[in-house]
Design an enzyme around this catalytic site. Structure first.
Site, mmCIF file in Angstrom:
data_model
loop_
_atom_site.group_PDB
_atom_site.id
_atom_site.type_symbol
_atom_site.label_atom_id
_atom_site.label_comp_id
_atom_site.label_asym_id
_atom_site.label_seq_id
_atom_site.Cartn_x
_atom_site.Cartn_y
_atom_site.Cartn_z
ATOM 1 C CE LYS A 268 -23.954 -0.277 1.377
ATOM 2 N NZ LYS A 268 -23.580 -1.716 1.411
ATOM 3 C CB SER B 44 -18.910 0.181 1.876
ATOM 4 O OG SER B 44 -17.728 0.216 1.110
#
Length: 390
Positions: free
Chosen positions: A167, A180
């Site tokens: 991700k 993040s």
């Protein structure tokens, strides 16, 4: 290359009520102790998950990782650290291992503690051993949004299988303030902890440190690889090449799927003093709003424009399609001998790919080179990023 899941890994994913109504918690565990290599955020404002995971990988051995999406649990003080430690303890009980052999990662808004009553209830209902190896479901939980395409890649190296989920910053839903970068790799290849860590640090330098589009060090950036050795030894040179290619594919995927753009921008810098200098230049260029804005939009001819080449001094010029297709002159493109200038830049179609080559021309051998990936700048980006946590 399509491959099955690596041997000896089990997966759990589900909805723990962290945020929204979609899967937001994933556990990936190895049946046996695995060698582990990892890199973490360079930010001094690291989340408790990063502090605990650094401790977990210190001896080079781990059994698994738990990922919580929708809450970074950063800036939450001692209580936030205690919450993360409790989550890790509960997962260690499910996997039946020492809690120091479990990594934990989080992504989402900062300044909020986990909803521990819901997370605690979810984990206490999970029984080991975990069923199956649904890495696609785990990838969706790591991404933490419903209906999005999970970012997952598979590859083979000899008899071993490698799988990676990731991700990137901006690939979660806007309401989660996800900034993040998370990436986790599992393989059944047999690699010693010291060698695996060395290999993974080189891979991370080439891949995840090459993320642009404002991918500044966030509170919970975490990338790790677990190798449990059940497939036996592999050629280490080939293994590094396959793992590196897998990581680069994931980087390109998360850039394409990011919420900040539709076109992939690749900036290749050569002729620098060293790799560090090339990386700084590449990130500065790929993050420049002027470049990202110019890249967005359809080409005047309705066709994809060719890559631009930017060299130093009098060599500066665009690489025209005519360089590759003599005699063809699509409208709106400058002639090959024209100097590169802002008014000569042709926009690229939304959703395409742009390649920029910058040769710094440092005298001498100048071995420094680096590639950075970013995306274009959509008109709605300021609204998307307004008020976001980092």
């Amino acid at each position: 290359m399509r491959a099955s899941s690596p041997r000896g890994f089990r997966v759990h994913h589900g909805h723990a009520g962290i945020r929204g109504s979609h899967a937001d918690l994933a556990v990936i565990a190895s049946d046996v102790p695995a060698a582990v290599g990892a890199v973490f955020t360079r930010s001094r404002f690291a989340a408790p998950s990063v502090l605990l995971s650094r401790d977990a990988v210190a001896d080079g051995i781990a059994r698994g990782v738990v990922v919580l999406s929708g809450n970074a649990n950063a800036g939450t003080g001692p209580r936030g650290y205690e919450d993360a430690a409790e989550v890790r303890h509960l997962v260690a009980g499910i996997v039946d291992c020492d809690e120091r052999d479990v990594l934990i990662a989080s992504t989402g808004p900062v300044g909020e503690r986990y909803p521990m009553s819901r997370v605690r209830a979810h984990l206490r209902a999970v029984r080991g051993p975990l069923p199956g190896a649904d890495f696609d479901g785990a990838a969706a939980a790591v991404l933490g949004t419903a209906g999005a395409r999970p970012t997952i890649r598979r590859a083979r190296c000899g008899d071993a299988t490698l799988i990676g989920v990731a991700k990137g910053p901006g690939t979660g839903p806007a309401e989660q303030d996800d900034r993040s970068t998370l990436a986790f790799f599992c393989t059944d290849a047999q690699v010693s902890p010291v060698v695996l860590d060395d290999i993974f640090r080189r891979v991370a330098d080439r891949a995840f440190h090459g993320l642009g589009f404002g991918a500044d060090a966030s509170t919970g950036d975490t990338a790790a690889v677990l190798a449990n050795g059940l497939a036996g030894r592999v050629d280490l040179v080939a293994f590094e090449q396959v793992l590196g290619a897998l990581a680069l594919d994931l980087v390109r995927d998360v850039v394409r799927d990011s919420g900040c753009g539709g076109a992939l921008v690749t900036v290749r810098v050569t002729g620098a003093h060293d790799t560090e200098q090339a990386g700084r230049v590449g990130r500065a260029v790929v993050d420049a709003p002027s470049l990202r804005a110019a890249v967005h939009g359809p080409a005047p001819t309705g066709r994809r424009s060719p890559p631009w080449r930017v060299d130093t001094g009098t060599k500066a010029r665009p690489v025209s399609r005519a360089d590759h297709d003599p005699g063809r002159r699509p409208g709106g493109l400058p002639r090959p001998r024209d100097r590169a200038r802002p008014d000569a830049v042709t926009a690229y179609p939304h959703g395409g790919e742009v390649t920029v080559h910058i040769d710094l021309g440092v005298p001498g051998r100048a071995p420094g080179a680096f590639t950075v990936h970013g995306c274009d700048l959509l008109a709605g980006y300021p609204r998307l990023g307004a008020g976001r946590a980092v």
